[in-house]
Design a protein around this motif. Structure first.
Motif, PDB file in Angstrom:
ATOM      1  N   TRP A  48       0.791  -1.053  -0.121  1.00 27.10           N
ATOM      2  CA  TRP A  48      -0.256   0.104  -0.097  1.00 27.10           C
ATOM      3  C   TRP A  48       0.786   1.272  -0.103  1.00 27.10           C
ATOM      4  O   TRP A  48       0.272   2.386  -0.025  1.00 27.10           O
ATOM      5  CB  TRP A  48      -0.987   0.111   1.167  1.00 27.10           C
ATOM      6  N   SER A  49       2.199   1.090  -0.036  1.00 25.28           N
ATOM      7  CA  SER A  49       2.966   2.396   0.177  1.00 25.28           C
ATOM      8  C   SER A  49       2.927   3.281  -0.902  1.00 25.28           C
ATOM      9  O   SER A  49       2.700   4.507  -0.755  1.00 25.28           O
ATOM     10  CB  SER A  49       4.374   1.883   0.232  1.00 25.28           C
ATOM     11  N   ARG A  50       2.516   2.780  -2.103  1.00 28.38           N
ATOM     12  CA  ARG A  50       2.701   3.620  -3.391  1.00 28.38           C
ATOM     13  C   ARG A  50       1.423   4.516  -3.206  1.00 28.38           C
ATOM     14  O   ARG A  50       1.351   5.752  -3.542  1.00 28.38           O
ATOM     15  CB  ARG A  50       2.697   2.756  -4.921  1.00 28.38           C
ATOM     16  N   LEU A  51       0.236   4.197  -2.920  1.00 29.17           N
ATOM     17  CA  LEU A  51      -1.182   4.809  -2.687  1.00 29.17           C
ATOM     18  C   LEU A  51      -0.641   5.749  -1.602  1.00 29.17           C
ATOM     19  O   LEU A  51      -1.456   6.858  -1.855  1.00 29.17           O
ATOM     20  CB  LEU A  51      -2.211   3.942  -2.513  1.00 29.17           C
ATOM     21  N   ILE A  52      -0.385   5.422  -0.489  1.00 30.31           N
ATOM     22  CA  ILE A  52      -0.049   6.236   0.640  1.00 30.31           C
ATOM     23  C   ILE A  52       0.721   7.416   0.045  1.00 30.31           C
ATOM     24  O   ILE A  52       0.552   8.609   0.377  1.00 30.31           O
ATOM     25  CB  ILE A  52       0.643   5.365   1.835  1.00 30.31           C
ATOM     26  N   GLU A  53       1.639   7.091  -0.593  1.00 27.76           N
ATOM     27  CA  GLU A  53       2.609   8.278  -1.120  1.00 27.76           C
ATOM     28  C   GLU A  53       2.101   9.192  -1.815  1.00 27.76           C
ATOM     29  O   GLU A  53       2.327  10.364  -2.134  1.00 27.76           O
ATOM     30  CB  GLU A  53       3.815   7.766  -1.685  1.00 27.76           C
ATOM     31  N   LEU A  54       1.122   8.798  -2.795  1.00 29.87           N
ATOM     32  CA  LEU A  54       0.513   9.539  -3.520  1.00 29.87           C
ATOM     33  C   LEU A  54      -0.583  10.402  -2.917  1.00 29.87           C
ATOM     34  O   LEU A  54      -0.899  11.620  -3.085  1.00 29.87           O
ATOM     35  CB  LEU A  54      -0.422   8.868  -4.651  1.00 29.87           C
ATOM     36  N   ASP A  55      -1.280  10.151  -1.698  1.00 31.81           N
ATOM     37  CA  ASP A  55      -2.379  10.673  -0.998  1.00 31.81           C
ATOM     38  C   ASP A  55      -1.801  11.644  -0.064  1.00 31.81           C
ATOM     39  O   ASP A  55      -2.488  12.679   0.222  1.00 31.81           O
ATOM     40  CB  ASP A  55      -3.318   9.895  -0.730  1.00 31.81           C
ATOM     41  N   ALA A  56      -0.671  11.282   0.469  1.00 34.56           N
ATOM     42  CA  ALA A  56      -0.105  12.061   1.717  1.00 34.56           C
ATOM     43  C   ALA A  56      -0.008  13.467   1.305  1.00 34.56           C
ATOM     44  O   ALA A  56      -0.692  14.360   2.270  1.00 34.56           O
ATOM     45  CB  ALA A  56       1.201  11.719   2.201  1.00 34.56           C
ATOM     46  N   PRO A  57       0.469  13.966   0.084  1.00 29.23           N
ATOM     47  CA  PRO A  57       0.588  15.364  -0.026  1.00 29.23           C
ATOM     48  C   PRO A  57      -0.465  16.265  -0.229  1.00 29.23           C
ATOM     49  O   PRO A  57      -0.728  17.420  -0.226  1.00 29.23           O
ATOM     50  CB  PRO A  57       1.413  15.503  -1.126  1.00 29.23           C
ATOM     51  N   ARG A  58      -1.643  15.616  -0.557  1.00 29.96           N
ATOM     52  CA  ARG A  58      -3.148  15.942  -0.458  1.00 29.96           C
ATOM     53  C   ARG A  58      -4.015  16.306   0.831  1.00 29.96           C
ATOM     54  O   ARG A  58      -4.751  16.825   0.893  1.00 29.96           O
ATOM     55  CB  ARG A  58      -3.996  15.144  -1.522  1.00 29.96           C
ATOM     56  N   THR A  59      -3.170  15.706   1.811  1.00 31.34           N
ATOM     57  CA  THR A  59      -3.934  15.816   3.080  1.00 31.34           C
ATOM     58  C   THR A  59      -3.433  17.418   3.805  1.00 31.34           C
ATOM     59  O   THR A  59      -2.536  17.699   4.034  1.00 31.34           O
ATOM     60  CB  THR A  59      -2.971  14.772   4.212  1.00 31.34           C
ATOM     61  N   PHE A  60      -4.421  18.103   4.032  1.00 28.33           N
ATOM     62  CA  PHE A  60      -4.271  19.438   4.493  1.00 28.33           C
ATOM     63  C   PHE A  60      -3.351  20.409   3.944  1.00 28.33           C
ATOM     64  O   PHE A  60      -2.572  20.946   4.638  1.00 28.33           O
ATOM     65  CB  PHE A  60      -4.006  19.125   6.212  1.00 28.33           C
ATOM     66  N   PRO A  61      -3.419  20.466   2.551  1.00 35.74           N
ATOM     67  CA  PRO A  61      -2.534  21.293   2.189  1.00 35.74           C
ATOM     68  C   PRO A  61      -2.556  22.738   2.388  1.00 35.74           C
ATOM     69  O   PRO A  61      -1.541  23.649   2.211  1.00 35.74           O
ATOM     70  CB  PRO A  61      -2.840  21.147   0.621  1.00 35.74           C
ATOM     71  N   ASP A  62      -3.809  23.312   2.965  1.00 39.58           N
ATOM     72  CA  ASP A  62      -3.875  24.942   3.186  1.00 39.58           C
ATOM     73  C   ASP A  62      -3.714  25.086   4.700  1.00 39.58           C
ATOM     74  O   ASP A  62      -3.941  26.004   5.116  1.00 39.58           O
ATOM     75  CB  ASP A  62      -5.309  25.139   2.815  1.00 39.58           C
ATOM     76  N   VAL A  63      -3.297  23.909   5.616  1.00 38.19           N
ATOM     77  CA  VAL A  63      -3.032  24.119   7.018  1.00 38.19           C
ATOM     78  C   VAL A  63      -1.607  24.223   7.334  1.00 38.19           C
ATOM     79  O   VAL A  63      -0.770  23.238   6.838  1.00 38.19           O
ATOM     80  CB  VAL A  63      -3.502  22.915   7.642  1.00 38.19           C
ATOM     81  N   ALA A  64      -1.117  25.414   7.593  1.00 33.49           N
ATOM     82  CA  ALA A  64       0.344  25.750   7.785  1.00 33.49           C
ATOM     83  C   ALA A  64       0.833  24.954   8.721  1.00 33.49           C
ATOM     84  O   ALA A  64       2.228  24.348   8.317  1.00 33.49           O
ATOM     85  CB  ALA A  64       0.283  27.237   8.044  1.00 33.49           C
ATOM     86  N   ALA A  65       0.371  24.364   9.633  1.00 33.19           N
ATOM     87  CA  ALA A  65       1.038  23.559  10.753  1.00 33.19           C
ATOM     88  C   ALA A  65       1.125  22.212  10.261  1.00 33.19           C
ATOM     89  O   ALA A  65       2.199  21.384  10.981  1.00 33.19           O
ATOM     90  CB  ALA A  65      -0.041  23.438  11.993  1.00 33.19           C
ATOM     91  N   PHE A  66       0.442  21.798   9.240  1.00 27.79           N
ATOM     92  CA  PHE A  66       0.981  20.396   8.745  1.00 27.79           C
ATOM     93  C   PHE A  66       1.831  20.590   7.846  1.00 27.79           C
ATOM     94  O   PHE A  66       1.821  20.467   6.529  1.00 27.79           O
ATOM     95  CB  PHE A  66      -0.652  19.846   8.016  1.00 27.79           C
TER      96      PHE A  66
END
Length: 285
Positions: A48-66
């Motif tokens: 599942w690593s490839r799909l996780i790598e694809l989705d991770a940068p899409r998580t809270f892109p507008d939240v500065a703390a993330f």
């Protein structure tokens, strides 16, 4: 040990500085802790690593703390869970669930893993993401029944406009509302969901529609979906967002779910040994 009392305390509001401790106690994550297991899981590979790598940068892109540190912790927690339960592995939506846990815990990465594990394995949340989406399908069916009973005029309007519950519920349920409201609102909703049980997502969803009924009754298909997919717009300050969350929780608490709808729904149960600390911590504040 006293669910009614715990519910009353949660509805009064969980203090922000106690929230992470309350969440851990509510799902009993500390009882599941096993030293070194998290590190051992991270040392293994997962498909599942490839799909996780694809989705991770899409998580809270507008939240500065993330920031990049949070992103790396997100990847590790998701990979560890995928190794632990390769049948469920990873599904879109889980990244936002883990992302919120990381934010609330201030990146207590290993604690986040055990909370996630408790939610998924001990509380049945994994059914939302398992192949065939069995729990998601159950909640979709239950929502339809409760919606028809609670807001019949709006249910008829949705049918006339061709709006299907799946058009908005997938987003709401797979992320537990994380992508639908400002984060302060979501945290308050999660106070209720983790402390009172997963079925609360059903009454929250109906309460959202009841609270916006007059706006929705005037809308066309496009207007309705646009509104329901952008609920965070128009919410002012963080204080306003917190009050919105508390309002929805109170409305959800007064919405009675008939037994025939509630029967068979998976529950998130509080830890028997730790309920007392949830109550005491909130009351002490």
């Amino acid at each position: 040990k006293n669910p009614a009392r715990c519910r009353r305390l949660v509805l009064r509001g969980v203090p922000e500085d106690l929230r992470w401790e309350v969440w851990q106690a509510a799902v009993g994550s500390k009882k599941r802790y096993r030293p070194s297991q998290y590190r051992e899981l991270l040392a293994q590979e997962t498909t599942w690593s490839r799909l996780i790598e694809l989705d991770a940068p899409r998580t809270f892109p507008d939240v500065a703390a993330f920031n990049s540190c949070y992103l790396e912790s997100l990847r590790r927690v998701l990979r560890a869970y995928a190794v632990f339960n390769p049948t469920v592995g990873y599904c879109q939506g889980m990244n936002f669930v883990v992302g919120l846990l990381l934010l609330v815990s201030k990146r207590a990465e290993e604690e986040v893993f055990w909370v996630l594990l408790s939610l998924m394995e001990g509380c049945g949340l994994n059914g939302l993401y398992a192949e065939g989406f069995p729990v998601l399908r159950t909640y979709m069916l239950a929502f339809g029944r409760l919606f028809d009973n609670s807001v019949p005029a709006l249910a008829r309007h949705f049918e006339q406009e061709g709006v299907q519950p799946t058009d908005f519920l997938h987003q709401w349920y797979l992320t537990l509302f994380v992508t639908s409201f400002p984060l302060p609102t979501v945290c308050v909703l999660w106070d209720g969901i983790l402390s009172c049980g997963l079925p609360l997502i059903l009454s929250i969803a109906v309460s959202i529609l009841r609270s916006t009924k007059h706006r929705l009754l005037c809308g066309s298909f496009e207007d309705i979906l646009s509104f329901l997919r952008t609920l965070s717009k128009g919410v002012g300050s963080d204080a306003d967002a917190v009050q919105l969350g508390r309002l929805l929780l109170r409305k959800s608490d007064t919405l009675e779910i008939p037994f025939k709808v509630r029967h068979g729904l998976p529950r998130i149960s509080s830890s028997d040994n730790e309920d007392q600390y949830v109550d005491e911590d909130i009351e002490a504040s």
